[in-house]
Scaffold this motif. Structure first.
Motif, mmCIF file in Angstrom:
data_model
loop_
_atom_site.group_PDB
_atom_site.id
_atom_site.type_symbol
_atom_site.label_atom_id
_atom_site.label_comp_id
_atom_site.label_asym_id
_atom_site.label_seq_id
_atom_site.Cartn_x
_atom_site.Cartn_y
_atom_site.Cartn_z
ATOM 1 N N VAL A 13 0.555 -1.274 -0.037
ATOM 2 C CA VAL A 13 -0.136 0.091 -0.148
ATOM 3 C C VAL A 13 0.804 1.363 0.053
ATOM 4 O O VAL A 13 1.706 1.352 1.027
ATOM 5 C CB VAL A 13 -0.869 -0.059 1.060
ATOM 6 N N ILE A 14 0.784 2.104 -1.064
ATOM 7 C CA ILE A 14 1.519 3.252 -1.177
ATOM 8 C C ILE A 14 0.573 4.559 -1.399
ATOM 9 O O ILE A 14 -0.007 4.367 -2.079
ATOM 10 C CB ILE A 14 2.591 3.053 -2.495
ATOM 11 N N GLY A 15 1.198 5.509 -0.625
ATOM 12 C CA GLY A 15 0.196 6.900 -0.632
ATOM 13 C C GLY A 15 1.234 7.833 -0.997
ATOM 14 O O GLY A 15 0.389 8.945 -0.814
ATOM 15 N N SER A 16 2.219 7.700 -1.010
ATOM 16 C CA SER A 16 3.178 8.812 -1.431
ATOM 17 C C SER A 16 4.511 8.391 -1.962
ATOM 18 O O SER A 16 4.790 7.173 -2.124
ATOM 19 C CB SER A 16 3.638 9.655 0.013
ATOM 20 N N GLY A 17 5.251 9.374 -2.387
ATOM 21 C CA GLY A 17 6.817 8.860 -2.975
ATOM 22 C C GLY A 17 6.690 9.063 -4.374
ATOM 23 O O GLY A 17 5.844 9.254 -5.056
ATOM 24 N N VAL A 18 8.013 8.669 -5.098
ATOM 25 C CA VAL A 18 8.491 8.773 -6.348
ATOM 26 C C VAL A 18 7.464 7.718 -7.229
ATOM 27 O O VAL A 18 6.787 7.952 -8.095
ATOM 28 C CB VAL A 18 9.699 8.320 -6.541
ATOM 29 N N LEU A 19 7.345 6.469 -6.590
ATOM 30 C CA LEU A 19 6.381 5.331 -7.306
ATOM 31 C C LEU A 19 5.106 5.929 -7.377
ATOM 32 O O LEU A 19 4.495 5.668 -8.596
ATOM 33 C CB LEU A 19 6.742 4.177 -6.690
ATOM 34 N N PHE A 20 4.631 6.221 -6.355
ATOM 35 C CA PHE A 20 3.157 6.729 -6.175
ATOM 36 C C PHE A 20 2.858 7.838 -7.114
ATOM 37 O O PHE A 20 1.882 7.932 -8.036
ATOM 38 C CB PHE A 20 2.763 7.012 -4.759
ATOM 39 N N ASP A 21 3.806 8.859 -7.070
ATOM 40 C CA ASP A 21 3.748 9.915 -8.164
ATOM 41 C C ASP A 21 3.686 9.820 -9.437
ATOM 42 O O ASP A 21 2.858 10.321 -10.118
ATOM 43 C CB ASP A 21 4.705 11.069 -7.604
ATOM 44 N N SER A 22 4.683 8.884 -9.856
ATOM 45 C CA SER A 22 4.703 8.490 -11.312
ATOM 46 C C SER A 22 3.461 7.664 -11.857
ATOM 47 O O SER A 22 3.003 7.741 -12.926
ATOM 48 C CB SER A 22 5.909 7.555 -11.611
ATOM 49 N N ALA A 23 2.732 7.012 -10.861
ATOM 50 C CA ALA A 23 1.572 6.260 -11.275
ATOM 51 C C ALA A 23 0.401 7.129 -11.380
ATOM 52 O O ALA A 23 -0.719 6.762 -12.187
ATOM 53 C CB ALA A 23 0.977 5.208 -10.157
ATOM 54 N N LEU A 24 0.390 8.190 -10.802
ATOM 55 C CA LEU A 24 -0.672 9.223 -11.311
ATOM 56 C C LEU A 24 -0.460 10.029 -12.466
ATOM 57 O O LEU A 24 -1.657 10.665 -12.903
ATOM 58 C CB LEU A 24 -0.501 10.582 -10.070
ATOM 59 N N GLN A 25 0.413 9.839 -13.160
ATOM 60 C CA GLN A 25 0.560 10.334 -14.636
ATOM 61 C C GLN A 25 0.920 9.378 -15.881
ATOM 62 O O GLN A 25 1.431 8.364 -15.570
ATOM 63 C CB GLN A 25 1.830 11.300 -14.507
ATOM 64 N N ASP A 26 0.151 9.930 -16.686
ATOM 65 C CA ASP A 26 0.256 8.995 -18.076
ATOM 66 C C ASP A 26 1.526 9.051 -18.701
ATOM 67 O O ASP A 26 2.417 9.917 -18.411
ATOM 68 C CB ASP A 26 -0.908 9.092 -18.998
ATOM 69 N N TRP A 27 1.824 7.792 -19.634
ATOM 70 C CA TRP A 27 3.236 7.689 -20.006
ATOM 71 C C TRP A 27 3.388 8.876 -21.084
ATOM 72 O O TRP A 27 4.519 9.379 -21.226
ATOM 73 C CB TRP A 27 3.127 6.513 -20.991
ATOM 74 N N ARG A 28 2.398 9.554 -21.784
ATOM 75 C CA ARG A 28 2.651 10.763 -22.651
ATOM 76 C C ARG A 28 2.451 12.100 -21.622
ATOM 77 O O ARG A 28 3.011 13.145 -22.507
ATOM 78 C CB ARG A 28 1.553 10.912 -23.665
ATOM 79 N N ARG A 29 2.477 11.926 -20.478
ATOM 80 C CA ARG A 29 2.439 13.260 -19.530
ATOM 81 C C ARG A 29 1.502 14.043 -20.189
ATOM 82 O O ARG A 29 1.827 15.384 -19.824
ATOM 83 C CB ARG A 29 4.111 13.869 -19.551
ATOM 84 N N ARG A 30 0.195 13.713 -20.490
ATOM 85 C CA ARG A 30 -1.109 14.351 -20.795
ATOM 86 C C ARG A 30 -1.908 14.783 -19.557
ATOM 87 O O ARG A 30 -2.728 15.664 -19.523
ATOM 88 C CB ARG A 30 -1.641 14.112 -21.951
ATOM 89 N N TYR A 31 -2.153 13.672 -18.854
ATOM 90 C CA TYR A 31 -2.886 13.386 -17.867
ATOM 91 C C TYR A 31 -2.151 13.274 -16.505
ATOM 92 O O TYR A 31 -1.209 12.648 -16.363
ATOM 93 C CB TYR A 31 -4.025 12.286 -18.044
ATOM 94 N N ARG A 32 -2.751 13.705 -15.392
ATOM 95 C CA ARG A 32 -2.383 13.708 -13.968
ATOM 96 C C ARG A 32 -3.733 13.849 -13.357
ATOM 97 O O ARG A 32 -4.309 14.572 -13.255
ATOM 98 C CB ARG A 32 -1.340 14.743 -13.654
#
Length: 461
Positions: A13-32
């Protein structure tokens, strides 16, 4: 978070950090988007627990595989009551039958893992996407992934024999049959294939395997016109039949851009306006196939040059040109992308009319065209000097209207293989037959009446 930790363990269960942050953004960096947590289940039973937890506490579920979606299908929306779920810890190969040409795997298995295991059994799982280490099988099924071998093997819809999925009410739907023929009622797995996680959460998949080719020939052709690229497709199909497993088109601007951003790429043929990459597969080695192919290809109309090889290292160098295109485009900056399909014989008309219409509106625009000409799917991408996220929002609808109007006229599709996601929901609604769109909505409501599975994807809420 405390209750989730009790169910799944603190390490899952991850609620913060680099891994969590990257999961909030799509590969094309269009959506967050936003999410309360990122969960890593390790079994179907834990996925059931997650669904029941989310139903009880009013959370939405966003399934995420390798997070390589091109249309924001695996990225949460702005609702902070989202739970992201990633399946990389559900990565077991459960069964492989070489004699039955099938394999059953958990949805978090990577494409590389599946293909490498199959190869050890002298079998091929032919889905060809890059980077294959990042592609999860569940995500490939949920998006009905296509790739580079569709002309011979079809899309994931053709490669999937059965599915296990957790539905929106927490029930498990088990359809893990390994059958080529099964007419016992509706083929419900086809609803989940390509549904982008909006109808059920795929947990296991039965895959179709093929004999492992003993020889591959890869060739690149320089061609003088797009018309003759289409003629080459017909000639390759007529002369090499089922050996033809890939027929990829690359325009000169695309070729030049890719070589500009990767100086290590070779230039195997003379400069031309159009290039084709062809792959032939054979179950029996044919020592003279290189010279046979070159002799045949040079007789095709408009072929200016040809380089062909069965050497694995040299073949990989040729393929690397095609596989490097998406990264080169990404490094070049924002672009307006179109993953479109029309009957192959209509592409010449499309490529004659649409770029002219776009350049009349935007004279400095550059058209990057490449893709799977063999199955009628090209990626038609438009970039302009100085294009930014702000200007993109203004220009993109204008260019999309030009492209999709022609696609609609030619009875094509606005999404050949990437899906709808967040990117194309409004166009799906506007351009679909109203009865078709209403039926899609009824299916969604029947299987997920509370809209807890991947909300904001496919449909405009």
């Amino acid at each position: 978070m405390r209750e989730l930790t009790q169910i799944f363990g603190a390490e899952n269960v991850i609620g913060s950090g680099v891994l969590f942050d990257s999961a909030l953004q799509d590969w094309r960096r269009r959506y967050r988007g936003k999410a309360e947590a990122l969960i890593y289940p390790s079994s179907t039973a834990q996925v059931v627990q997650l669904v029941l937890f989310c139903r009880q506490h009013g959370f939405k579920i966003v399934p995420q595989g390798g997070n390589t979606s091109m249309c924001g299908a695996a990225t949460p929306d702005q609702n902070d009551r989202n739970i992201l779920v990633n399946f990389k810890k559900m990565n077991k190969i459960l069964e492989c039958s070489a004699s039955g040409f099938s394999m059953t795997v958990e949805s978090g298995c990577s494409l590389a893992q599946v293909q490498d295991f199959a190869a050890k059994q002298d079998r091929l799982f032919p889905l060809m996407l890059t980077p294959r280490e990042n592609v999860q099988i569940g995500g490939a099924v949920a998006t009905n992934a296509g790739g580079l071998n569709v002309i011979k093997y079809g899309m994931m819809r053709n490669l999937t024999l059965g599915i296990e999925a957790v539905m929106a009410d927490g029930s498990i739907w088990n359809n893990l049959y390994q059958l080529t023929k099964n007419n016992a009622g509706y083929d419900l797995k086809q609803l989940l294939i390509g549904s982008e996680g909006t109808l059920g959460i795929i947990t296991k998949v039965a895959l179709k395997l093929f004999p492992l080719p003993k020889q591959r020939l890869v060739a690149i052709l320089a061609v003088d016109s797009f018309k003759n690229c289409l003629a080459a497709l017909s000639s390759a199909q007529n002369e090499f039949g089922q050996q033809l497993s890939a027929f990829e088109y690359i325009s000169a601007p695309t070729w030049n851009l890719t070589h500009e951003y990767d100086a290590s790429l070779i230039k195997p043929v003379r400069a031309a306006e159009h290039y084709i990459l062809i792959q032939l597969e054979s179950l029996l080695p044919s020592p003279g196939i290189e010279s046979e192919f070159i002799l045949a290809a040079k007789k095709w109309a408009g072929v200016l040059d040809c380089n062909a090889t069965i050497d694995r290292h040299k073949a990989a160098q040729l393929w690397q040109i095609r596989k490097s295109i998406p990264l080169a485009e990404r490094q070049a900056g924002p672009s307006i992308k179109h993953d479109i399909s029309i009957p192959p014989n209509c592409w010449e008309e499309f490529l004659r009319a649409v770029p002219d219409k776009i350049r009349r509106q935007y004279p400095t625009s550059q058209i990057i065209t490449m893709g799977h000409l063999g199955d009628g799917n090209l990626h038609f991408n438009v970039t302009l000097p100085g294009l930014t996220a702000d200007t993109l929002a203004t220009i993109e609808p204008v260019i999309n209207d030009i492209v999709y109007a022609e696609i609609t006229r030619l009875r094509g599709s606005i999404s050949a293989e990437h899906g709808i996601g967040q990117l194309k929901g409004s166009y799906l609604k506007r351009l679909s037959d109203p009865n078709h769109y209403e039926l899609l909505q009824k299916i969604k409501h029947a299987l997920d009446p509370d809209n807890i599975l991947n909300p904001g994807k496919i449909f405009i809420c």
